[in-house]
Scaffold this active site. Sequence first.
Site, mmCIF file in Angstrom:
data_model
loop_
_atom_site.group_PDB
_atom_site.id
_atom_site.type_symbol
_atom_site.label_atom_id
_atom_site.label_comp_id
_atom_site.label_asym_id
_atom_site.label_seq_id
_atom_site.Cartn_x
_atom_site.Cartn_y
_atom_site.Cartn_z
ATOM 1 N N ASP A 30 50.438 -0.739 -63.804
ATOM 2 C CA ASP A 30 51.313 0.423 -63.688
ATOM 3 C C ASP A 30 51.253 1.182 -65.008
ATOM 4 O O ASP A 30 50.771 0.663 -66.025
ATOM 5 C CB ASP A 30 52.737 -0.061 -63.377
ATOM 6 C CG ASP A 30 53.720 1.083 -63.237
ATOM 7 O OD1 ASP A 30 53.356 2.098 -62.615
ATOM 8 O OD2 ASP A 30 54.847 0.969 -63.755
ATOM 9 N N ASP A 32 53.961 4.122 -66.342
ATOM 10 C CA ASP A 32 55.276 4.311 -66.965
ATOM 11 C C ASP A 32 56.022 2.992 -67.059
ATOM 12 O O ASP A 32 56.215 2.295 -66.061
ATOM 13 C CB ASP A 32 56.097 5.315 -66.145
ATOM 14 C CG ASP A 32 55.493 6.708 -66.165
ATOM 15 O OD1 ASP A 32 55.604 7.387 -67.191
ATOM 16 O OD2 ASP A 32 54.888 7.097 -65.144
#
Length: 309
Positions: A30, A32
Amino acid sequence: MHKSQPTNLTELTKAEIAVWLNSFDTVLTDCDGVLWHEGVAIDGVPEAIALLKSLGKEVYFVTNNGIKTSGEIWQTATTIGYDIDESRILAPIKAIAEYLQARNFRKKVYIVGSEAISNGLAAVGIESFGPGPEILQGKLNDYLAQQVATQDTDDVGAVVVGFDEHFTFAKMLKASNYICSNSECLFMTTNLDTVHRYPAFRIPGTGALLAGLETCVERKALQFGKPNPEICRALIRSEKIVPQRTLMIGDVCEIDMLFGHKCGFQTLLVGSGPSSDYEFNVVLKNPNVNEEYIPDFVVPSLGHITKLI
């Protein structure tokens, strides 16, 4: 690997870390909360990604970001020190554009979401409209007569819902009319994230906005983000990634860890995200938690990897 209690990487010996590193060839991470915060790299993480790549690991970034195109995400990544090719960024706007393009889509798209979705569609020659403020002025009956009753629904072949800070009743009304007036109208969303948790506040996510529209039209939207395993099917079918030899890294249990388990990947939860206190102290301590939310491994930050190897 899947067990009720995750293994803390900081408690492993060097030899055990070496065994763990040898258990995967590919890393999906991922963005953020794992790689950066608000466009600023998290301490030590660019170095950790570079180290994993130096050990021969294939790295992909997979994000639910529906307010930036993959090109904009790539620019953020490279500007703050990540060496990644844009083709290795899996993002919902690009996935939606490719989905429509593969179907030789020729109609217009109504967007409840950001300008980035419009830009992503325009890049493949698809016309769209909708981003920005839209408020119901005056009385509902007047709006229905002036706007909805005169809508040319035949030209709209898809409705796409993403994060929309300008979400209004007027937009829901218009979107529902496009969907319900044409049974062949595609209904899509960038992701199902219901809430973005921060220590001091919450922001309603795309999934929260989508829920009202789905209730109204009595249809579920096709989702193009995690935890839908379909976003990785092409990579798996092409054998670019082997599920049993892949590690998914994220900061949210009900999105990233669930996605990893659905794909058959190993999972690593980091504690550097804005909702990490909730993930570690609420989700993982809930005795009735969905087992697919539980990671195989945890670490305070991906930057710790460089200290453990």
